[in-house]
Each structure stands twice: as structure tokens, then as C-alpha cells.
Scaffold this active site. Structure first.
Site, mmCIF file in Angstrom:
data_model
loop_
_atom_site.group_PDB
_atom_site.id
_atom_site.type_symbol
_atom_site.label_atom_id
_atom_site.label_comp_id
_atom_site.label_asym_id
_atom_site.label_seq_id
_atom_site.Cartn_x
_atom_site.Cartn_y
_atom_site.Cartn_z
ATOM 1 N N LYS A 76 0.746 -1.157 -0.107
ATOM 2 C CA LYS A 76 0.083 0.181 0.074
ATOM 3 C C LYS A 76 1.079 1.133 0.130
ATOM 4 C CE LYS A 76 -3.900 -2.356 2.400
ATOM 5 N NZ LYS A 76 -4.501 -2.990 3.760
ATOM 6 N N GLN A 120 -5.811 -2.026 9.663
ATOM 7 C CA GLN A 120 -5.395 -3.217 9.303
ATOM 8 C C GLN A 120 -5.953 -4.617 9.713
ATOM 9 O OE1 GLN A 120 -3.976 -2.736 5.930
ATOM 10 N NE2 GLN A 120 -4.149 -5.585 5.810
ATOM 11 N N ASP A 143 -11.805 2.440 3.810
ATOM 12 C CA ASP A 143 -11.348 0.897 3.683
ATOM 13 C C ASP A 143 -13.107 0.848 3.295
ATOM 14 O OD1 ASP A 143 -9.257 -1.164 3.497
ATOM 15 O OD2 ASP A 143 -9.058 0.071 5.543
HETATM 16 N N1 GUN Z 1 -7.134 -7.201 5.690
HETATM 17 C C1 GUN Z 1 -6.796 -8.036 4.597
HETATM 18 N N2 GUN Z 1 -6.723 -6.990 3.314
HETATM 19 C C2 GUN Z 1 -7.208 -5.719 4.176
HETATM 20 C C3 GUN Z 1 -8.199 -4.496 3.538
HETATM 21 O O1 GUN Z 1 -8.027 -4.203 2.230
HETATM 22 N N3 GUN Z 1 -7.912 -3.849 4.693
HETATM 23 C C4 GUN Z 1 -7.752 -3.641 5.895
HETATM 24 N N4 GUN Z 1 -7.810 -2.646 6.469
HETATM 25 N N5 GUN Z 1 -7.514 -4.577 6.192
HETATM 26 C C5 GUN Z 1 -7.175 -5.598 5.094
#
Ligand code: GUN
Length: 319
Positions: A76, A120, A143
Site C-alpha cells: 500500500k 489493518q 476502506d
Molecule cells: N486485511 C486484508 N485485506 C484488508 C483490507 O483491504 N483492508 C484492511 N483494513 N485490512 C485488510
């Protein structure tokens, strides 16, 4: 028998009677991700030409040490840099109290230089995912996991709604394929509130609300196998977000159908190698029309969509 004899007498080999089907087209997720990243980068530059201080920024909160989360977060940050936006990660120890995380989210909600907040997942078991995700201000919820943004997507899924990144990635893939969706059948396997359910809603929603007008069936772990098989065999589009390797195989799908594999499963091969596979077996390529691979399909598009959401959040807050 008579027919076979007549073929033989005419020297026609049986093999010419069976026309080999073309294999499915493998969708290139990196190509679409690059397109989304380019769009984001160009729009940031355009906005900066009007307002030089425009600088979209997200903060990701990582609690504990999850090796998969570490890889996702590095990705990211790397993609953020590529797009010309800022992404930072705050690491907290595994035993952090919920009150401390809520306090941190409160401070980030108040900070005008931060446009996106990511919690996350997964979180350690002593923490309430719902409580913590809902503490993020909806305008900074890049998100799309808050009750407010999940609720909004029931009403419309057009550009001003922050959609969960995976659902947005699936939406972009379906748009990219230029598939005629009106009245077609879709099956979504998986009903998690932040992946499977939003995808089902978007595929089934009215086109005037940003949806695809598909007749959508939601399947999950409680769906009997015969029902899953029946639904999939009649589906023009299958999205699998079950997290079950090998769940969808060639006997379960309709010839020429479109398969979007959201599964991301880490498995160990017989040779002792760790690999990532989706929910669909490789043999689906013999029957389907289009298949998204794992890795290299939905994954890169999802990360690119996070950048899109951060830009959208910054625009909604700033402009
Ligand atoms: N863990 C796995 N995929 C994601 C995601 O797209 N967003 C978040 N916040 N955690 C994750």
C-alpha cells in the site's frame, strides 16, 4: 457403428470431429491497476494546479505482527508513492488496549492533514473489529468499512460513495470487461460484511444507482453443495470470496462464464513450497470465458482502489 465405418472408409479421423475449445482469457489485473493508478496520479496533479497544498494522505494502523498484513501494508505504501500520495503506517504492539487505539483514531479524525484512516485487519482477538472500524470518521474511511459507508452503498454506488476497496475492484473489473450484465445471473460466494455482501449488492443494484442489474445469488458455507452447484452452473458471472482453495472447479461452471477470484489463500505444496492460490482451480480455464488469476487479478486492483478512495476522501474533505 455404421457411421464410424463410413468415416473410416472416407479416411476421416475421429479426432477432427471434436473441435477444441479455446482456453479462457486471463484478465490482467496489473493492467487495470496501472490504469486506475494513472487516473489517480493525474487527478492529484490537476487538483494541485488549482490548490498547491492539495496532498492526499492516509495512515494505516497495524496492531501486532501479522506477516501477511506486513506485506499488504508495504505494498500500500509503495503504490501510494507511485500515485503521488502519502501513506504512513503506525505499528502498535499486540497487547495494545482498545482505548488507546480509539484515542489514536480520534486524533487522526481531527487531523486535517490526514484524509484516510485504515485499520489493518485482522486485529488481535481481544479487540473489537466493529467498534474500532466504526470509530473512523466516515469521510476518512477509505476502506469503506464503517456502518455509514456500508449503509450508503445500499442507496447508491456512484462516484461520491466510498466503497470497500475489493468491491470497487470487482466493479471496475466488470466495467472493464464491458460485459452485458442486464438480466444476467451472478453468484457471489462469501457474505462477509466488507467483501462478499457489498459485491452482491453492487452486482444486483439498479444501473441508475451504479449497479449492474444482475440477478444475484449469495452463497456461503451454509449453502448445500447441490444448491451451490445449481446456482453456479446457471451463472454468467461467479465471484468467489470464500477463502477456500479449489472451491470452484470446471464442473461447477457454465461454458463462457466470467470468473472473478477474490480468494487469497496461502498454502504449502507437496514439495514444501509456500504459495498463494485463489478459490478456483486451474482447470476452470478449459470452460470459462474470462478468469482473473491469483496472484495478479483482483489483488493489484484492490490496492489501486485504495488510492482512488484516498483521493476521493481528500476531495470530499478539501474541495
Ligand atoms: N486485511 C486484508 N485485506 C484488508 C483490507 O483491504 N483492508 C484492511 N483494513 N485490512 C485488510
Amino acid at each position: 457403428m455404421q457411421f464410424l465405418k463410413s468415416l473410416h472408409s472416407k479416411n476421416i479421423s475421429l479426432k477432427y470431429l471434436f473441435i477444441r475449445r479455446e482456453l479462457a482469457t486471463i484478465f490482467n489485473g496489473h493492467q487495470l491497476a496501472n490504469k486506475i493508478k494513472r487516473e489517480v496520479k493525474e487527478e492529484i496533479l490537476l487538483n494541485q494546479s488549482f490548490k498547491s497544498s492539495f496532498s492526499p494522505q492516509f495512515v494505516a494502523i497495524a496492531v501486532g505482527h501479522n506477516p501477511a498484513s506486513k506485506i499488504y501494508l508495504e505494498k500500500k505504501q509503495e503504490v501510494a508513492e507511485e500515485c503521488g500520495l502519502k501513506g504512513q503506517v503506525i505499528h502498535l504492539s499486540e497487547d495494545t488496549f482498545e482505548s488507546k487505539i480509539l484515542g489514536l483514531i480520534h486524533d487522526l479524525n481531527e487531523d486535517p492533514s490526514i484524509h484516510g484512516i485504515i485499520v489493518q485487519l485482522p486485529l488481535p482477538l481481544h479487540l473489537s473489529e466493529i467498534q474500532i472500524c466504526n470509530a473512523v470518521h466516515p469521510s476518512k474511511d477509505v476502506d469503506g468499512f464503517t456502518q455509514t459507508n456500508l449503509g450508503k452503498l445500499m442507496q447508491k454506488t456512484t462516484e461520491s460513495t466510498i466503497l470497500p476497496c475489493t468491491a470497487l475492484a470487482v466493479k471496475r473489473i466488470v466495467e472493464e470487461l464491458k460485459m452485458i450484465t442486464l438480466g444476467k445471473n451472478a453468484v457471489v460466494i462469501g457474505r462477509s460484511h466488507n467483501v462478499g455482501l457489498p459485491i452482491s449488492i453492487i452486482l444486483g443494484a439498479d444501473m441508475t444507482k451504479g449497479g449492474f442489474d444482475m440477478t444475484t445469488v449469495s452463497c456461503h458455507r451454509a449453502t448445500p453443495t447441490h444448491q451451490l452447484t445449481r446456482a453456479c452452473l446457471g451463472a454468467d458471472l461467479i465471484v468467489s470470496a470464500a477463502g477456500v482453495p479449489g472451491l470452484v472447479n470446471k464442473y461447477l461452471i457454465k461454458p463462457g462464464s466470467i470468473l472473478i477470484d477474490v480468494g487469497l489463500n496461502r498454502i504449502r505444496t507437496a514439495a514444501g513450497k509456500n504459495i498463494v492460490v485463489g478459490d478456483m482451480t486451474k482447470d476452470v480455464n478449459e470452460v470459462a470465458g474470462v478468469v482473473t488469476p491469483v496472484p495478479g487479478g483482483v489483488g493489484p486492483c484492490t490496492v489501486a482502489c485504495l488510492m482512488y478512495n484516498t483521493l476521493l476522501a481528500a476531495k470530499l474533505q478539501n474541495l
